[in-house]
Design a protein around this motif. Sequence first.
Motif, PDB file in Angstrom:
ATOM      1  N   GLY A  80      45.451  17.565  25.728  1.00  0.00           N
ATOM      2  CA  GLY A  80      46.787  16.997  25.761  1.00  0.00           C
ATOM      3  C   GLY A  80      47.718  17.516  24.687  1.00  0.00           C
ATOM      4  N   ARG A  81      47.307  18.572  23.973  1.00  0.00           N
ATOM      5  CA  ARG A  81      48.147  19.128  22.898  1.00  0.00           C
ATOM      6  C   ARG A  81      48.240  20.638  23.037  1.00  0.00           C
ATOM      7  NH1 ARG A  81      45.140  17.588  17.649  1.00  0.00           N
ATOM      8  NH2 ARG A  81      46.712  19.043  16.809  1.00  0.00           N
ATOM      9  N   GLU A  82      49.384  21.162  22.597  1.00  0.00           N
ATOM     10  CA  GLU A  82      49.532  22.612  22.522  1.00  0.00           C
ATOM     11  C   GLU A  82      48.859  23.102  21.242  1.00  0.00           C
ATOM     12  OE1 GLU A  82      53.600  23.777  22.904  1.00  0.00           O
ATOM     13  OE2 GLU A  82      53.716  23.171  25.018  1.00  0.00           O
ATOM     14  N   ARG A  83      48.000  24.117  21.392  1.00  0.00           N
ATOM     15  CA  ARG A  83      47.182  24.577  20.272  1.00  0.00           C
ATOM     16  C   ARG A  83      47.643  25.902  19.689  1.00  0.00           C
ATOM     17  NH1 ARG A  83      43.663  20.312  18.896  1.00  0.00           N
ATOM     18  NH2 ARG A  83      43.222  19.143  20.814  1.00  0.00           N
ATOM     19  N   GLY A  84      48.684  26.458  20.246  1.00  0.00           N
ATOM     20  CA  GLY A  84      49.177  27.719  19.712  1.00  0.00           C
ATOM     21  C   GLY A  84      49.153  28.818  20.750  1.00  0.00           C
ATOM     22  N   VAL A  85      49.787  29.931  20.410  1.00  0.00           N
ATOM     23  CA  VAL A  85      49.892  31.083  21.305  1.00  0.00           C
ATOM     24  C   VAL A  85      48.731  32.027  21.043  1.00  0.00           C
ATOM     25  CG1 VAL A  85      51.298  33.069  21.972  1.00  0.00           C
ATOM     26  CG2 VAL A  85      52.393  30.872  21.407  1.00  0.00           C
ATOM     27  N   PHE A  86      47.997  32.351  22.109  1.00  0.00           N
ATOM     28  CA  PHE A  86      46.869  33.277  22.027  1.00  0.00           C
ATOM     29  C   PHE A  86      47.065  34.397  23.053  1.00  0.00           C
ATOM     30  CE2 PHE A  86      45.118  29.501  20.106  1.00  0.00           C
ATOM     31  CZ  PHE A  86      44.177  29.957  19.177  1.00  0.00           C
ATOM     32  N   VAL A  87      46.213  35.408  22.934  1.00  0.00           N
ATOM     33  CA  VAL A  87      46.239  36.545  23.847  1.00  0.00           C
ATOM     34  C   VAL A  87      45.003  36.487  24.741  1.00  0.00           C
ATOM     35  CG1 VAL A  87      46.501  39.048  24.041  1.00  0.00           C
ATOM     36  CG2 VAL A  87      47.323  37.852  21.979  1.00  0.00           C
ATOM     37  N   PHE A  88      45.187  36.836  26.003  1.00  0.00           N
ATOM     38  CA  PHE A  88      44.091  36.910  26.964  1.00  0.00           C
ATOM     39  C   PHE A  88      44.077  38.315  27.563  1.00  0.00           C
ATOM     40  CE2 PHE A  88      45.031  32.499  26.514  1.00  0.00           C
ATOM     41  CZ  PHE A  88      43.824  31.832  26.701  1.00  0.00           C
ATOM     42  N   ALA A  89      42.882  38.886  27.689  1.00  0.00           N
ATOM     43  CA  ALA A  89      42.726  40.205  28.318  1.00  0.00           C
ATOM     44  C   ALA A  89      42.428  39.984  29.799  1.00  0.00           C
ATOM     45  CB  ALA A  89      41.606  40.991  27.654  1.00  0.00           C
ATOM     46  N   VAL A  90      43.388  40.355  30.650  1.00  0.00           N
ATOM     47  CA  VAL A  90      43.330  39.983  32.058  1.00  0.00           C
ATOM     48  C   VAL A  90      43.564  41.205  32.947  1.00  0.00           C
ATOM     49  CG1 VAL A  90      44.372  38.556  33.858  1.00  0.00           C
ATOM     50  CG2 VAL A  90      44.217  37.687  31.514  1.00  0.00           C
ATOM     51  N   PRO A  91      42.612  41.520  33.824  1.00  0.00           N
ATOM     52  CA  PRO A  91      42.889  42.577  34.818  1.00  0.00           C
ATOM     53  C   PRO A  91      43.922  42.065  35.821  1.00  0.00           C
ATOM     54  CG  PRO A  91      40.521  42.182  34.576  1.00  0.00           C
ATOM     55  CD  PRO A  91      41.228  41.047  33.901  1.00  0.00           C
ATOM     56  N   VAL A  92      45.121  42.634  35.784  1.00  0.00           N
ATOM     57  CA  VAL A  92      46.156  42.202  36.728  1.00  0.00           C
ATOM     58  C   VAL A  92      46.226  43.125  37.937  1.00  0.00           C
ATOM     59  CG1 VAL A  92      47.542  40.960  35.036  1.00  0.00           C
ATOM     60  CG2 VAL A  92      47.917  43.402  35.358  1.00  0.00           C
ATOM     61  N   ARG A  93      45.620  44.284  37.829  1.00  0.00           N
ATOM     62  CA  ARG A  93      45.360  45.161  38.974  1.00  0.00           C
ATOM     63  C   ARG A  93      43.965  45.753  38.783  1.00  0.00           C
ATOM     64  NH1 ARG A  93      49.247  46.417  42.655  1.00  0.00           N
ATOM     65  NH2 ARG A  93      51.437  46.126  42.085  1.00  0.00           N
ATOM     66  N   GLY A  94      43.118  45.572  39.760  1.00  0.00           N
ATOM     67  CA  GLY A  94      41.764  46.078  39.671  1.00  0.00           C
ATOM     68  C   GLY A  94      41.659  47.511  40.154  1.00  0.00           C
ATOM     69  N   PRO A  95      40.436  47.972  40.438  1.00  0.00           N
ATOM     70  CA  PRO A  95      40.257  49.334  40.951  1.00  0.00           C
ATOM     71  C   PRO A  95      41.118  49.597  42.179  1.00  0.00           C
ATOM     72  CG  PRO A  95      38.148  48.332  40.388  1.00  0.00           C
ATOM     73  CD  PRO A  95      39.171  47.241  40.269  1.00  0.00           C
ATOM     74  N   GLY A  96      41.790  50.728  42.177  1.00  0.00           N
ATOM     75  CA  GLY A  96      42.680  51.058  43.273  1.00  0.00           C
ATOM     76  C   GLY A  96      43.981  50.297  43.258  1.00  0.00           C
ATOM     77  N   GLY A  97      44.180  49.474  42.226  1.00  0.00           N
ATOM     78  CA  GLY A  97      45.431  48.728  42.104  1.00  0.00           C
ATOM     79  C   GLY A  97      45.425  47.363  42.772  1.00  0.00           C
ATOM     80  N   ALA A  98      44.246  46.914  43.246  1.00  0.00           N
ATOM     81  CA  ALA A  98      44.177  45.625  43.947  1.00  0.00           C
ATOM     82  C   ALA A  98      44.584  44.486  43.015  1.00  0.00           C
ATOM     83  CB  ALA A  98      42.768  45.396  44.464  1.00  0.00           C
ATOM     84  N   VAL A  99      45.376  43.556  43.559  1.00  0.00           N
ATOM     85  CA  VAL A  99      45.865  42.414  42.784  1.00  0.00           C
ATOM     86  C   VAL A  99      44.941  41.227  43.018  1.00  0.00           C
ATOM     87  CG1 VAL A  99      47.797  40.853  42.391  1.00  0.00           C
ATOM     88  CG2 VAL A  99      48.233  43.243  42.965  1.00  0.00           C
ATOM     89  N   PRO A 100      44.378  40.643  41.967  1.00  0.00           N
ATOM     90  CA  PRO A 100      43.451  39.520  42.157  1.00  0.00           C
ATOM     91  C   PRO A 100      44.169  38.246  42.581  1.00  0.00           C
ATOM     92  CG  PRO A 100      43.829  39.898  39.824  1.00  0.00           C
ATOM     93  CD  PRO A 100      44.521  41.012  40.549  1.00  0.00           C
ATOM     94  N   ALA A 101      43.400  37.317  43.117  1.00  0.00           N
ATOM     95  CA  ALA A 101      43.955  36.002  43.483  1.00  0.00           C
ATOM     96  C   ALA A 101      44.500  35.331  42.227  1.00  0.00           C
ATOM     97  CB  ALA A 101      42.877  35.152  44.134  1.00  0.00           C
ATOM     98  N   GLY A 102      45.663  34.723  42.373  1.00  0.00           N
ATOM     99  CA  GLY A 102      46.287  34.054  41.238  1.00  0.00           C
ATOM    100  C   GLY A 102      47.307  34.899  40.512  1.00  0.00           C
ATOM    101  N   VAL A 103      47.463  36.155  40.946  1.00  0.00           N
ATOM    102  CA  VAL A 103      48.451  37.063  40.338  1.00  0.00           C
ATOM    103  C   VAL A 103      49.414  37.517  41.424  1.00  0.00           C
ATOM    104  CG1 VAL A 103      48.829  39.266  39.159  1.00  0.00           C
ATOM    105  CG2 VAL A 103      46.835  37.876  38.574  1.00  0.00           C
ATOM    106  N   GLU A 104      50.680  37.407  41.149  1.00  0.00           N
ATOM    107  CA  GLU A 104      51.716  37.937  42.042  1.00  0.00           C
ATOM    108  C   GLU A 104      52.568  38.919  41.244  1.00  0.00           C
ATOM    109  OE1 GLU A 104      55.608  36.599  44.722  1.00  0.00           O
ATOM    110  OE2 GLU A 104      54.443  35.081  43.625  1.00  0.00           O
ATOM    111  N   ILE A 105      52.734  40.127  41.755  1.00  0.00           N
ATOM    112  CA  ILE A 105      53.504  41.166  41.080  1.00  0.00           C
ATOM    113  C   ILE A 105      54.716  41.501  41.933  1.00  0.00           C
ATOM    114  CG2 ILE A 105      53.491  43.546  40.246  1.00  0.00           C
ATOM    115  CD1 ILE A 105      50.531  43.233  39.647  1.00  0.00           C
ATOM    116  N   VAL A 106      55.891  41.400  41.330  1.00  0.00           N
ATOM    117  CA  VAL A 106      57.142  41.672  42.033  1.00  0.00           C
ATOM    118  C   VAL A 106      57.794  42.895  41.384  1.00  0.00           C
ATOM    119  CG1 VAL A 106      59.376  40.760  42.728  1.00  0.00           C
ATOM    120  CG2 VAL A 106      57.414  39.208  42.477  1.00  0.00           C
TER     121      VAL A 106
END
Length: 609
Positions: free
Chosen positions: A193-219
């Motif tokens: 229930g509290r904001e704990r600060g700004v952190f960084v996450f390493a996230v594949p937003v395009r996988g092999p061949g450029g595929a976009v995973p579920a939960g990511v929308e690229i415009v």
Amino acid sequence: MGTVPPPDPVLLRLVRGAGLTAKTRSRLEEAVPGEFFGYPDGLTIRDRHALTYDRLRRAGLAAPPAPELLDDPPALCALLERAAMADPGLFHVMLLHYTLALGPILLFGSEQEGLRAARDSLESMESFGALLMTEVGRSNSHLAPRTLARYDAATREFVLTTPDDEAVKFPTNTAHPDIPKIGAVYATVEHGGRERGVFVFAVPVRGPGGAVPAGVEIVPAPDTTGLMVDYAAVRLSGLRVPYEAWLRDGATIGPDGQFHDPLGDPAARLTRSMSIGPPVWRAVISMSAAITRSAAGILHAHAADRVTLGRLAPLRPLTDYRNVREAVLESLASAYALTVVAAHVKQPRDGAGQAGGPATAWAPWSAVDRDLALLKAATTMEAQETVSRCRVLSGAPGFAATDRLNGYRGLAHAYMNAGGDNELILFDTARAMADLDRYEPPVVAGAVPDGGDLSSPRVWVHLARDCELRLQRRLAGRVAAARADGRDGFEAWNDNLSLAVRTATACADRTMLEILAAACEPEPGSEPASAAGAAGTLRPLLGLHALGWLERRAGVLLDEGVAEPGLLERVWERRGALCDELAGDAAALAAAFELPSEVTAPTAFVGQG
């Protein structure tokens, strides 16, 4: 064209960079070969972007390994300088890849085995780095990203969400549909229930061949030519990422659900998460020097041995006209001045950034490293002014025959906002100055030294310090008076933002001029003859740059009572004499840049049909 004398060894050492061996320089040149200095005609925008990433892959595999580069600022900056000269778009995606995607993994998550796959993919150039930091709908979004990361204890995952269109991440380099990307996502961790600060996450937003995973929308964004990168907006809708994607930097969420951060404070965590700034700023300062060298070299090549058919003096060399001669030499001098500043920031700085910087109101950057952020702002402004002047004075060929100067201008303009918005950096610097927050006003003792000789580095520094001190006192007085009148922080500062910019700019000017003045002094322990030669080589060039500073700041210097009427006349007289002295050296000064032939190649169309 006559024979060009050999470049001065002092200038060569400066441009090549201290600490870089001939072997390393050669390897970096091979990483960005001559063929990268241009694109084939007829490419679509998408094809051009694909070629840029192919070149990034080739460069990364040919250059030293990424961890070595990130641990060696002169080498990384040298690679990025060459990329900037070759292609601004390549520089941009290379900077993102090394400093803003790999950099956070190595800085915040080097002990996390769960990051090995992402790290290996980036280091091997199987995937490319992207930055998902700023959010499109609100200014100053670095201070409070609305993208949320909530921990799901049942699955030991984080769920990343951009709550609305205003929180969508933009700009990002994620549009190309075929290019795999790993994003460094900046999000506010919310837990218990509290904001704990700004952190960084390493996230594949395009996988092999450029595929976009579920939960990511690229415009994808509309095509642009200002700085040619595959821009896109990214929306995260309940994207699930493993616990190990969190670059936690010592923070943990235990089996009992308890959140622990060794920093203990969300504000401190924000500053820490933004501490990826210094490698970026060093690279941007170095890039500014590199594209200014290239632009000055292009202008010199354009003007050298060129004649004018003007009726005042038909067939007279173009550089006989003082406006052109002085513009060419001032551009060369600006390039050398920025190169001196770049050399300065690449060197180790004892304790730099470890104790943190001043509190900030507009952006987090000054809290990370006030001086580096300020120099980034100053050098990008200097670069864009010089590159723009070179573009204009190169006439139609500089505009229409090649995109090189236009590209450099676009890059300089882009980085007046990218890497920390220049004006916000100036605002926060001014706030620290007014409040004496980790800031000591310069000491100004006695009259102007050396009889006010504008050729003296001691005079430049004295005038800059005096101007900064007077502006700082005036700004501090105005803000204090506003607060005494009962105005809140916004009202106290909002009426003084123009003065704040002038005050912080004076601080940046003084900082740069102190660096330049130090470069005019003999190095400690050097032989007297060689020391005098080094100082003698740089002093007239940096002096010409300082005269340009005096001309640009004449209004403020006169208004603050630092200088007396007649300043500009003295500046113009000294500049004319100094340019006459340097005119015969212009070719050698340009040659010491050792620009690739692809940069200064003359425009020619005959026989190309």
